[in-house]
Design a protein around this motif. Structure first.
Motif, PDB file in Angstrom:
ATOM      1  N   PRO A 241     -50.188  13.531  41.739  1.00 18.40           N
ATOM      2  CA  PRO A 241     -51.567  13.384  41.163  1.00 18.40           C
ATOM      3  C   PRO A 241     -52.377  14.549  41.713  1.00 18.40           C
ATOM      4  N   VAL A 242     -53.635  15.127  40.873  1.00 21.50           N
ATOM      5  CA  VAL A 242     -54.055  16.231  41.024  1.00 21.50           C
ATOM      6  C   VAL A 242     -55.775  15.941  41.579  1.00 21.50           C
ATOM      7  N   VAL A 243     -56.006  16.820  42.743  1.00 23.15           N
ATOM      8  CA  VAL A 243     -57.289  16.924  43.002  1.00 23.15           C
ATOM      9  C   VAL A 243     -57.961  18.223  41.979  1.00 23.15           C
ATOM     10  N   TYR A 244     -58.897  18.009  41.596  1.00 26.48           N
ATOM     11  CA  TYR A 244     -59.522  18.743  40.264  1.00 26.48           C
ATOM     12  C   TYR A 244     -60.918  19.343  40.862  1.00 26.48           C
ATOM     13  N   ILE A 245     -61.258  20.616  40.763  1.00 29.81           N
ATOM     14  CA  ILE A 245     -62.326  21.107  41.082  1.00 29.81           C
ATOM     15  C   ILE A 245     -62.836  22.097  39.882  1.00 29.81           C
ATOM     16  N   ASP A 246     -63.892  21.818  39.499  1.00 32.03           N
ATOM     17  CA  ASP A 246     -64.646  22.597  38.423  1.00 32.03           C
ATOM     18  C   ASP A 246     -65.475  23.377  38.947  1.00 32.03           C
ATOM     19  N   PHE A 247     -65.258  24.875  38.965  1.00 34.81           N
ATOM     20  CA  PHE A 247     -66.303  25.798  39.508  1.00 34.81           C
ATOM     21  C   PHE A 247     -67.227  26.284  38.615  1.00 34.81           C
ATOM     22  N   ALA A 248     -67.254  26.012  37.551  1.00 41.18           N
ATOM     23  CA  ALA A 248     -68.432  26.367  36.694  1.00 41.18           C
ATOM     24  C   ALA A 248     -69.459  25.244  37.043  1.00 41.18           C
ATOM     25  N   LYS A 249     -69.172  23.917  37.390  1.00 41.78           N
ATOM     26  CA  LYS A 249     -70.312  22.891  37.763  1.00 41.78           C
ATOM     27  C   LYS A 249     -70.798  23.102  38.775  1.00 41.78           C
ATOM     28  N   LEU A 294     -61.350  27.236  36.190  1.00 44.19           N
ATOM     29  CA  LEU A 294     -62.330  28.230  36.222  1.00 44.19           C
ATOM     30  C   LEU A 294     -62.706  28.651  34.806  1.00 44.19           C
ATOM     31  N   THR A 295     -62.660  27.784  34.149  1.00 44.12           N
ATOM     32  CA  THR A 295     -63.066  28.050  32.499  1.00 44.12           C
ATOM     33  C   THR A 295     -64.750  28.169  32.653  1.00 44.12           C
ATOM     34  N   GLY A 296     -64.941  29.267  31.934  1.00 44.23           N
ATOM     35  CA  GLY A 296     -66.233  29.765  32.012  1.00 44.23           C
ATOM     36  C   GLY A 296     -66.786  30.561  33.345  1.00 44.23           C
ATOM     37  N   VAL A 297     -65.988  30.878  34.197  1.00 44.83           N
ATOM     38  CA  VAL A 297     -66.565  31.273  35.487  1.00 44.83           C
ATOM     39  C   VAL A 297     -65.884  32.795  35.416  1.00 44.83           C
ATOM     40  N   ILE A 299     -64.278  35.518  37.228  1.00 43.87           N
ATOM     41  CA  ILE A 299     -63.555  35.957  38.271  1.00 43.87           C
ATOM     42  C   ILE A 299     -64.296  36.769  39.573  1.00 43.87           C
ATOM     43  N   LYS A 300     -64.948  37.920  39.158  1.00 46.50           N
ATOM     44  CA  LYS A 300     -65.575  38.659  40.122  1.00 46.50           C
ATOM     45  C   LYS A 300     -66.732  38.099  40.740  1.00 46.50           C
ATOM     46  N   GLN A 301     -67.496  37.484  40.135  1.00 54.94           N
ATOM     47  CA  GLN A 301     -68.807  37.207  40.507  1.00 54.94           C
ATOM     48  C   GLN A 301     -68.872  35.466  40.996  1.00 54.94           C
ATOM     49  N   GLY A 302     -67.971  34.633  40.031  1.00 48.54           N
ATOM     50  CA  GLY A 302     -68.123  33.227  40.226  1.00 48.54           C
ATOM     51  C   GLY A 302     -67.134  32.595  41.204  1.00 48.54           C
ATOM     52  N   LEU A 303     -65.980  33.343  41.415  1.00 54.90           N
ATOM     53  CA  LEU A 303     -65.004  32.638  42.294  1.00 54.90           C
ATOM     54  C   LEU A 303     -65.393  32.994  43.840  1.00 54.90           C
ATOM     55  N   GLN A 304     -65.490  31.997  44.569  1.00 54.13           N
ATOM     56  CA  GLN A 304     -66.111  31.901  45.889  1.00 54.13           C
ATOM     57  C   GLN A 304     -65.202  31.877  46.806  1.00 54.13           C
ATOM     58  N   GLU A 321     -47.574  20.159  54.480  1.00 53.90           N
ATOM     59  CA  GLU A 321     -46.552  19.619  53.480  1.00 53.90           C
ATOM     60  C   GLU A 321     -46.897  18.504  52.550  1.00 53.90           C
ATOM     61  N   THR A 322     -48.238  18.472  52.297  1.00 52.79           N
ATOM     62  CA  THR A 322     -48.610  17.579  51.243  1.00 52.79           C
ATOM     63  C   THR A 322     -49.097  18.257  50.000  1.00 52.79           C
ATOM     64  N   LEU A 323     -48.708  19.581  49.813  1.00 47.94           N
ATOM     65  CA  LEU A 323     -49.272  20.251  48.625  1.00 47.94           C
ATOM     66  C   LEU A 323     -47.686  20.402  47.757  1.00 47.94           C
ATOM     67  N   GLU A 324     -48.014  20.055  46.577  1.00 44.57           N
ATOM     68  CA  GLU A 324     -46.974  20.482  45.603  1.00 44.57           C
ATOM     69  C   GLU A 324     -47.159  21.671  44.861  1.00 44.57           C
ATOM     70  N   LYS A 325     -48.338  21.738  44.346  1.00 47.38           N
ATOM     71  CA  LYS A 325     -48.789  22.846  43.537  1.00 47.38           C
ATOM     72  C   LYS A 325     -50.361  23.067  43.664  1.00 47.38           C
ATOM     73  N   MET A 326     -50.732  24.366  43.651  1.00 45.59           N
ATOM     74  CA  MET A 326     -52.208  24.700  43.812  1.00 45.59           C
ATOM     75  C   MET A 326     -52.174  25.687  42.429  1.00 45.59           C
ATOM     76  N   VAL A 327     -53.071  25.335  41.293  1.00 44.51           N
ATOM     77  CA  VAL A 327     -53.146  26.037  40.251  1.00 44.51           C
ATOM     78  C   VAL A 327     -54.719  26.522  40.080  1.00 44.51           C
ATOM     79  N   LEU A 328     -54.876  27.679  39.881  1.00 48.23           N
ATOM     80  CA  LEU A 328     -56.171  28.460  39.445  1.00 48.23           C
ATOM     81  C   LEU A 328     -55.819  28.980  37.926  1.00 48.23           C
ATOM     82  N   TYR A 329     -56.859  28.375  36.912  1.00 50.85           N
ATOM     83  CA  TYR A 329     -56.809  28.563  35.768  1.00 50.85           C
ATOM     84  C   TYR A 329     -58.063  28.511  35.055  1.00 50.85           C
ATOM     85  N   PRO A 330     -58.214  29.114  34.151  1.00 54.03           N
ATOM     86  CA  PRO A 330     -57.567  30.581  33.428  1.00 54.03           C
ATOM     87  C   PRO A 330     -57.858  31.741  34.461  1.00 54.03           C
TER      88      PRO A 330
END
Length: 397
Positions: A241-249, A294-297, A299-304, A321-330
């Motif tokens: 399962p995935v923990v989801y972080i919405d940077f735009a919000k 990172l939709t609508g973010v 990268i230079k100014q919004g990624l913290q 050892e609990t992390l399967e994948k870490m995805v940054l998109y798009p």
């Protein structure tokens, strides 16, 4: 709508003490035991906190003794026909533990275990208790495991009228029983370093919890699903399962100080991480993935990177050892190198699990998501809302 079932205080979802369950053959003498066992009698340092020499590695299909009793993957066998097969003595009393045996008449079973309802002397009770807590050592790797298997076969053929076939203990995902091997792996097998790490983690748990979910700024973040989850069942293979972080919000919450926002993101991140890890089908190897939307973010100014550093500083030492994948998109291809540079604080082992991409098809492949369903939902955010299982339980009006 207010939530009236979930506690507003989040305590963390793991304990050191186990629950217990029994498998009794008397209810169906011809039934198969129905488990695949894992051998933990190999003389390895990652076995030092395991209570017994065998755990349930798999559950076979069909109506078996294991399925009738509610046995799960990760349960440890600690006694056969009332005789202990423990690595070390228990540091708890049976009467203090929850019995989670399923499909069994516990009242009648208790009577059977006490001698078919006849009275036992205090001395007999004590002897029986000591035998059930017996510690066994072998002459070499595999010796005790072999004896345990032989005892199970004998007990299945000649069942005891007063004792269950097996007694098992079930430990939670972050108890030392299950977490020690993860901490040891994170420190490359260095026992003193792993012990230091796990002790620091236990201190962190005591200091970090409980979390007051009703705190207004945290509630704002949870209600807005700026940190949330995507918990699906993939038909092709089991995906974490995935923990989801919405940077735009998160950017829209700019009225909060960076420090306050970061602390609330970490709290929400921990709440979801604990919740999803506690639901793992195998507590010996719990996994989650993380998705940073990172939709609508910009990268230079919004990624913290400061926020990512704080998340990493919480996750890396406490959930190894609990992390399967870490995805940054798009992330546009032209910006991948820049993002990698921002993530220079992440260790090499963890970096290998990172996927930085603008290819949604690749994301779906790695996380087990349904591309067509995401397209129908209109966005990953819409897909998240459709597969939200636990998030509403953390919202209080």
């Amino acid at each position: 709508m207010a939530n009236n079932t979930q506690s507003p205080i989040f305590e963390g979802l793991s304990l050191e003490s186990p629950s217990i369950l029994t498998i009794s053959i008397t209810s169906d003498p011809t039934a198969s035991l129905g488990v695949q066992l894992s051998n933990h009698d190999n003389g390895l340092t990652n076995e030092m906190f395991l209570p017994g020499y065998a755990s349930v590695g798999g559950i076979l299909d069909g109506k078996t003794l294991a399925t009738k009793s509610g046995v799960k993957v990760g349960d440890y066998i600690v006694a056969v026909s009332g005789e202990g097969y423990r690595r070390f003595p228990p540091d708890f009393q049976d009467e203090d533990l929850e019995d989670v045996t399923g499909g069994v008449d516990l009242i009648n079973l208790s009577a059977n275990e006490s001698g078919n309802g006849t009275d036992e002397t205090e001395e007999e009770k004590q002897q029986k208790k000591e035998l059930k807590a017996r510690v066994v050592t072998g002459k070499g790797s595999g010796d005790v495991y072999g004896k345990l298997l032989a005892s199970i076969r004998d007990a299945k053929t000649n069942p005891s009228p007063t004792n269950p076939l097996l007694i098992l203990e079930r430990y939670m995902w972050d108890s030392r029983v299950h977490s020690w091997s993860r901490f040891l792996s994170a420190r490359n097998g260095n026992v003193p370093a792993a012990m230091t790490m796990i002790q620091a983690h236990e201190r962190w748990r005591n200091e970090f919890f409980p979390i007051d979910l009703t705190e207004p700024s945290l509630q704002k973040l949870l209600k807005g699903h700026a940190v949330s989850e995507i918990d699906i069942e993939s038909e092709e293979e089991l995906k974490a399962p995935v923990v989801y972080i919405d940077f735009a919000k998160l950017q829209l919450m700019g009225e909060e100080s960076v420090d306050s926002l970061s602390k609330n993101v970490v709290r929400a991140f921990v709440v979801y991480t604990e919740t999803l890890l506690s639901k793992s089908p195998d507590p010996r190897s719990p996994k989650t993935s993380q998705f940073v939307d990172l939709t609508g973010v910009s990268i230079k100014q919004g990624l913290q990177p400061g926020l990512l550093k704080m998340l990493y500083a919480t996750f890396e030492p406490n959930y190894p050892e609990t992390l399967e994948k870490m995805v940054l998109y798009p992330v546009p291809r032209i910006m991948v190198r820049a993002v990698n540079a921002m993530l220079g604080f992440v260790n090499e082992h963890t970096r290998k699990k990172f996927i930085i991409t603008d290819d949604l098809q690749l994301v779906c492949k790695e996380l087990g998501w349904n591309l067509k369903e995401i397209e129908t939902c209109g966005s990953v955010n819409g897909y998240m809302k459709k597969h939200l299982k636990h998030g509403l339980s953390f919202v209080f009006d």
